[in-house]
Scaffold this active site. Structure first.
Site, PDB file in Angstrom:
ATOM      1  N   ASP A 124       0.861  -1.181   0.120  1.00 25.58           N
ATOM      2  CA  ASP A 124       0.000  -0.214   0.080  1.00 25.58           C
ATOM      3  C   ASP A 124       0.797   1.483   0.004  1.00 25.58           C
ATOM      4  OD1 ASP A 124      -2.326  -1.647   0.309  1.00 25.58           O
ATOM      5  OD2 ASP A 124      -2.144  -1.414   2.580  1.00 25.58           O
ATOM      6  N   ASP A 153      -0.928  -2.420  -4.636  1.00 23.73           N
ATOM      7  CA  ASP A 153      -1.674  -2.801  -3.590  1.00 23.73           C
ATOM      8  C   ASP A 153      -2.648  -1.579  -3.550  1.00 23.73           C
ATOM      9  OD1 ASP A 153      -3.551  -4.005  -1.863  1.00 23.73           O
ATOM     10  OD2 ASP A 153      -1.889  -4.946  -0.730  1.00 23.73           O
ATOM     11  N   ASP A 157      -5.361   2.340   2.645  1.00 22.95           N
ATOM     12  CA  ASP A 157      -5.925   1.335   3.053  1.00 22.95           C
ATOM     13  C   ASP A 157      -6.058   1.362   4.503  1.00 22.95           C
ATOM     14  OD1 ASP A 157      -6.417   0.475   0.445  1.00 22.95           O
ATOM     15  OD2 ASP A 157      -5.659  -1.498   0.992  1.00 22.95           O
ATOM     16  N   ARG A 210     -12.955   0.466  -5.553  1.00 20.43           N
ATOM     17  CA  ARG A 210     -12.659   0.762  -4.001  1.00 20.43           C
ATOM     18  C   ARG A 210     -12.498   2.379  -4.006  1.00 20.43           C
ATOM     19  NH1 ARG A 210      -8.684  -3.993  -1.943  1.00 20.43           N
ATOM     20  NH2 ARG A 210      -9.730  -5.733  -2.603  1.00 20.43           N
TER      21      ARG A 210
END
Ligand SMILES: *[C@@H]1O[C@H](CO)[C@@H](O)[C@H](O)[C@H]1NC(C)=O
Ligand SMILES: *[C@@H]1O[C@H](CO)[C@@H](O)[C@H](O)[C@H]1NC(C)=O
Length: 330
Positions: A124, A153, A157, A210
């Site tokens: 991330d 990724d 997050d 997302r």
């Protein structure tokens, strides 16, 4: 508690004698990060300006409150840990971090502002875990979509029971999986009642999924601009609830869904997709979903937030977000 405060009024005030007070108010932290005592980052502590990896790595891990200005590009091959009571602020448009990112883990009171983080292979750009009162503001995140869903990724997050986070005025672009809140449908024990997160005035462009996808969360999403969301935008699943208002979607296939089905684009390990419980969404002030389909299967009870906020009128969102999201703007 939303106020309508038009951009033309804002511009007028910014040029008026009240400029410094009102304009800094407009750029100040807001949203859920202001709850639970708010975010001061390293304010009141040491201030340091760094340009080398070693100095940066040390400065963002100090135990005392520290404001760290990053004044040049950095190449990383891993993510760096950030301690509590830290502000990390890029100087101008030159704080460009490539190849690695930041890990905000078991920390509280952290500000990340004005950084570019790009091309973090297999990891991330920013991960936030078991942390509270985090403000991620005016950054730029990008990679490319040449290598498949899982080569990079997430961009931001937020997992493992975080709370009181605001993600504002960031420019997220050219990426598959933008922002995941809640890593696992089986993590209800740790996550339920947490994840109060505000996303506002972000610019999401050429993203596959997302923006965000969330589980067990309360997501307040307002005044964001979404352009070319390829598969699915906001996805509330596993009982996550969202309040969605005054957002603009352009050329986006599925702006919003609460249907628990995790599409194969989001779950490439399972080419059939996975099923979770549905989430919830309420529509507040009018949104512009463009030509996209929305699928709200249940609305729930999340219709207001505990803080005051100022809504940009819908017809001014696109221009304002394009002008003010990303780096070099604060
Ligand atoms: C919308 O949700 C329903 C479940 O309520 C589901 O049957 C349907 O396939 C969903 N539509 C899309 C386009 O995902
Ligand atoms: C919101 O603004 C109103 C009017 O300025 C004020 O009375 C109220 O205390 C504020 N609420 C919060 C939660 O800050």
């Amino acid at each position: 508690m939303a106020n309508i405060f038009s951009i033309s009024t804002m511009n007028y005030l910014c040029f008026s004698i009240l400029a410094s007070i009102l304009c800094s108010f407009v750029a100040a932290q807001d949203g859920y990060a202001t709850e639970n005592g708010g975010v001061t980052g390293g304010a009141g502590g040491t201030t340091t300006t760094v340009s080398s990896l070693a100095a940066f790595e040390t400065a963002i891990l100090q135990n005392e409150p520290t404001v760290v200005y990053l004044s040049g590009p950095l190449e990383l091959d891993d993510r760096l840990s950030v301690s509590s009571d830290t502000s990390i602020i890029g100087v101008g448009s030159k704080a460009i971090i490539t190849g690695g990112g930041l890990r905000i883990d078991d920390a509280s009171n952290v500000v990340v502002q004005n950084l570019v983080i790009n091309k973090v292979v297999g990891d991330d750009a920013i991960s936030v875990q078991e942390s509270t009162n985090v403000w991620i503001d005016h950054n730029e995140f990008y990679s490319d979509t040449d290598h498949g869903f899982d080569y990079y990724d997430g961009q931001v997050d937020i997992t493992h029971g975080c709370d009181y986070v605001t993600v504002s005025y960031n420019y997220f672009h050219d990426h598959y999986k933008c922002s995941l809140v809640g890593a696992d449908p089986d993590n209800a024990d740790e996550d339920t009642g947490k994840f109060h997160i505000t996303y506002h005035h972000n610019y999401f462009q050429n993203i596959h999924t997302r923006t965000p996808a969330a589980r067990y969360a309360h997501i307040h999403s307002y005044n964001n601009l979404f352009e070319d969301i390829v598969s699915q935008g906001i996805h509330m699943r596993s009982e996550a609830e969202a309040l969605i208002e005054a957002n603009v979607f352009v050329n986006s296939v599925e702006p919003l869904s609460t249907y628990g089905f995790v599409i194969p684009d989001d779950s490439p390990a399972d080419p059939e997709g996975d099923y979770e419980d549905d989430g919830f969404a309420n529509l507040g002030a009018d949104n512009d979903f463009g030509s996209g389909e929305i699928n709200i299967t249940q609305t729930g009870t999340f219709t207001s937030v505990p803080y005051n906020y100022t809504l940009t009128p819908l017809d001014e969102v696109q221009a304002l977000v394009q002008a003010h999201a990303g780096v070099g703007k604060i």
